[in-house]
Design a protein around this motif. Sequence first.
Motif, PDB file in Angstrom:
ATOM      1  N   ALA A  76      15.416  34.347  14.442  1.00  0.00           N
ATOM      2  CA  ALA A  76      16.817  34.597  14.141  1.00  0.00           C
ATOM      3  C   ALA A  76      16.633  35.253  12.650  1.00  0.00           C
ATOM      4  CB  ALA A  76      17.801  33.673  14.455  1.00  0.00           C
ATOM      5  N   LEU A  77      16.364  34.162  11.991  1.00  0.00           N
ATOM      6  CA  LEU A  77      16.409  34.852  10.443  1.00  0.00           C
ATOM      7  C   LEU A  77      15.587  36.036  10.267  1.00  0.00           C
ATOM      8  CD1 LEU A  77      17.040  33.759   7.520  1.00  0.00           C
ATOM      9  CD2 LEU A  77      14.930  32.971   7.479  1.00  0.00           C
ATOM     10  N   VAL A  78      14.391  36.301  10.834  1.00  0.00           N
ATOM     11  CA  VAL A  78      13.722  37.655  10.696  1.00  0.00           C
ATOM     12  C   VAL A  78      14.549  38.802  11.121  1.00  0.00           C
ATOM     13  CG1 VAL A  78      11.717  39.026  11.286  1.00  0.00           C
ATOM     14  CG2 VAL A  78      11.610  36.416  10.740  1.00  0.00           C
ATOM     15  N   VAL A  79      15.026  38.433  12.445  1.00  0.00           N
ATOM     16  CA  VAL A  79      16.015  39.505  12.996  1.00  0.00           C
ATOM     17  C   VAL A  79      17.008  39.921  12.295  1.00  0.00           C
ATOM     18  CG1 VAL A  79      17.421  40.345  15.054  1.00  0.00           C
ATOM     19  CG2 VAL A  79      15.396  39.121  15.478  1.00  0.00           C
ATOM     20  N   LEU A  80      17.748  38.887  11.767  1.00  0.00           N
ATOM     21  CA  LEU A  80      19.074  39.188  10.933  1.00  0.00           C
ATOM     22  C   LEU A  80      18.408  40.067   9.477  1.00  0.00           C
ATOM     23  CD1 LEU A  80      22.006  38.428  10.593  1.00  0.00           C
ATOM     24  CD2 LEU A  80      21.273  36.503   9.214  1.00  0.00           C
ATOM     25  N   ALA A  81      17.293  39.559   8.929  1.00  0.00           N
ATOM     26  CA  ALA A  81      16.909  40.284   7.605  1.00  0.00           C
ATOM     27  C   ALA A  81      16.654  41.714   8.106  1.00  0.00           C
ATOM     28  CB  ALA A  81      15.799  39.763   7.251  1.00  0.00           C
TER      29      ALA A  81
END
Length: 259
Positions: free
Chosen positions: A18-23
């Motif tokens: 989720a953090l990678v997608v958000l970035a």
Amino acid sequence: MFEIFRSVEIVWTVWLVALVVLAVVFGRLHDLLKAAKPIRWRRFHADERGTTYSLSFIMVLPFLVLILAVILETSNLLISKAGTMYAAQAAARSAVVWSTVNHANEAFREINQSDLTAEKAEKAAVIALTPFASGLQTTRETDSEASDYLDAYKDYVALEQAQKKIADNYIKKKYTYAKRNVRLALEYGDGNAKEPWLRDIQATLTFDAPFVLPFIGRILGGKAKNGQVVYEISSVAALQNECPRNETGHLGIRAVPGL
């Protein structure tokens, strides 16, 4: 150090993805905003074509709700994980104390032939894990020991002068859930000692953490149990036995249960 990752790897994986997608999304959005023409808000508000954005919002809303639900459920799992770590430590500490009494004191062996160490360690784990347990059970039945826990809780609340009132049945259900869904295994380390009560003790605690939203539990790999979807969380704690290093393993002070 890595105990916080044990048995909840799926949660950390979901959060990392989720953090990678958000970035990536925010990076892409930043590029689009830089390339876009300045927005004249008064003209945009008067333009009827702006109403088409509501359809996009309605179409995206279910995904937003799903993401929010996953965030809440994974957060609850990590809270439960912290509870199991604390409860495993409490169980190991109790086992360190009671293993010496159980093996070295004849009075206990005469009165109680069961494994007193395991009983005391499991009870310590249940008490430690009760604040993290679920109180949303549909059944009206509560464990017989839940009333004793409630009395102790009320004494603590009165001592701390807490203002928040919690329903008695809710507290009883939390204790009941913890007791019915905690499994504890004790192992004595080998070391150089010849007797079990002189060896290090390792407590492995397993807890079935419930999901509030069953369909999210299924997505995260939960399993059905007693009408609920639960996720099995385990934690390990090991402590050095602190009993006297002599032939008997105790100080010579008799401890009689019930007194």
